[in-house]
Scaffold this motif. Structure first.
Motif: not given
Length: 312
Positions: A101-127
């Protein structure tokens, strides 16, 4: 400079703010996406999925480090279980991936599922679209680790990597449908452990029964903790990228992803519309008729839909 220009310039703070808008359903998010969407389409999306404890986060971190060393920009969206109280991610992948995460070329975002099934969350597409617009060459999407239900990542990623490990029941799960059908690359991680060869052999035997479209999913061995096999994994991902680009499958996947983007927006807006309708005072009278059996749930739902279409 407004946030749109900052996102397009790759400013990490602006990217973080934009993803927060998307994730929280902020009213500013749709306008932002409208303004940056024309700059998307260059980032390559890789999905990393598999059962909990197989080493997905470590593999993602290793891949990101290799790509960053090649001077490529890498965005990581790591989906974690949600807190039942705040809705935020319980496990901090940004903590587990602190070094990269300290590397200039890397961006990391941790996101909660917020109740969504399928291993992702609903905001993942637009993110993903925000990171794409911000100029990230690679976007790695790590799912929460829900086992056989984790098939949604296939709708977002162009290459889906399924991680397994010996001694964790993956050899049994390999016989099941679902997650085996979405993988483009299979990885037996922790390959230094006993049973790794047996797991790989079983996966290969199942894959021989699969129908392919010019690409036969390989089964690779890695030991992410020891940083072994990561270069080979990246080479295989790039081979798959070349294959689907040459065959036209990548363009077909992008078209499908765009259709699903629209579908998700429509689903969300319709859901909000109906939820708002159900909060109206006169709805209670209709519910009373359903409870007394003078009406029924289908009739009430149809009535709500008709009223909303008529008023728009």
């Amino acid at each position: 400079m407004d946030i749109v220009q900052e996102v397009l310039a790759g400013d990490k703070r602006a990217v973080a703010r934009a993803i927060s808008w998307v994730e929280n359903g902020d009213q500013r998010a749709p306008e932002l996406i409208k303004r940056v969407y024309g700059k998307t389409g260059k980032g390559y999306v890789v999905g990393i999925t598999g059962s909990p404890g197989v080493g997905k986060s470590t593999i993602v971190a290793r891949l990101a480090a290799v790509l960053a060393a090649r001077d490529e920009k890498v965005g990581v969206l790591a989906v974690d279980p949600s807190s039942p109280f705040s809705g935020g991610a319980i496990l901090g992948d940004r903590v587990r991936m602190f070094d990269i995460s300290l590397l200039k070329n890397v961006y990391i975002r941790s996101m909660g599922t917020r109740g969504a099934l399928g291993g992702l969350n609903k905001a993942i597409r637009m993110s993903v679209r925000v990171l794409d617009a911000a100029g990230y060459d690679w976007i790695l999407v790590e799912t929460v680790g829900a086992g056989q239900s984790e098939v949604d990542v296939h709708d977002i990623a162009y290459t889906t990597v399924v991680i397994m490990a010996p001694g964790m029941g993956d050899d049994i799960q390999a016989m099941k449908a679902g997650i085996m059908e979405i993988g483009d690359v299979f990885v037996v991680n922790k390959a230094d452990r006993e049973g790794a060869d047996r797991t790989a052999t079983q996966v290969q035997s199942v894959l021989q029964l699969s129908v392919t479209n010019g690409w036969n999913p390989p089964v690779l061995a890695t030991s992410a903790e020891e940083n072994s096999g990561i270069e080979g994994l990246l080479i295989t991902i790039e081979r798959h990228r070349f294959c689907i680009t040459a065959s036209g499958a990548l363009e077909a996947q992008k078209k499908r992803a765009a259709r699903l983007d629209v579908l998700e927006i429509l689903r969300t807006q319709l859901s909000d519309m109906v939820r708002s309708e159900l909060e109206q005072p006169d709805v209670d009278r209709e519910l009373e008729r359903v409870i007394s059996k003078e009406s029924d749930p289908y009739t009430m739902a149809e009535s709500i839909l008709k009223r909303n279409w008529r008023n728009r």
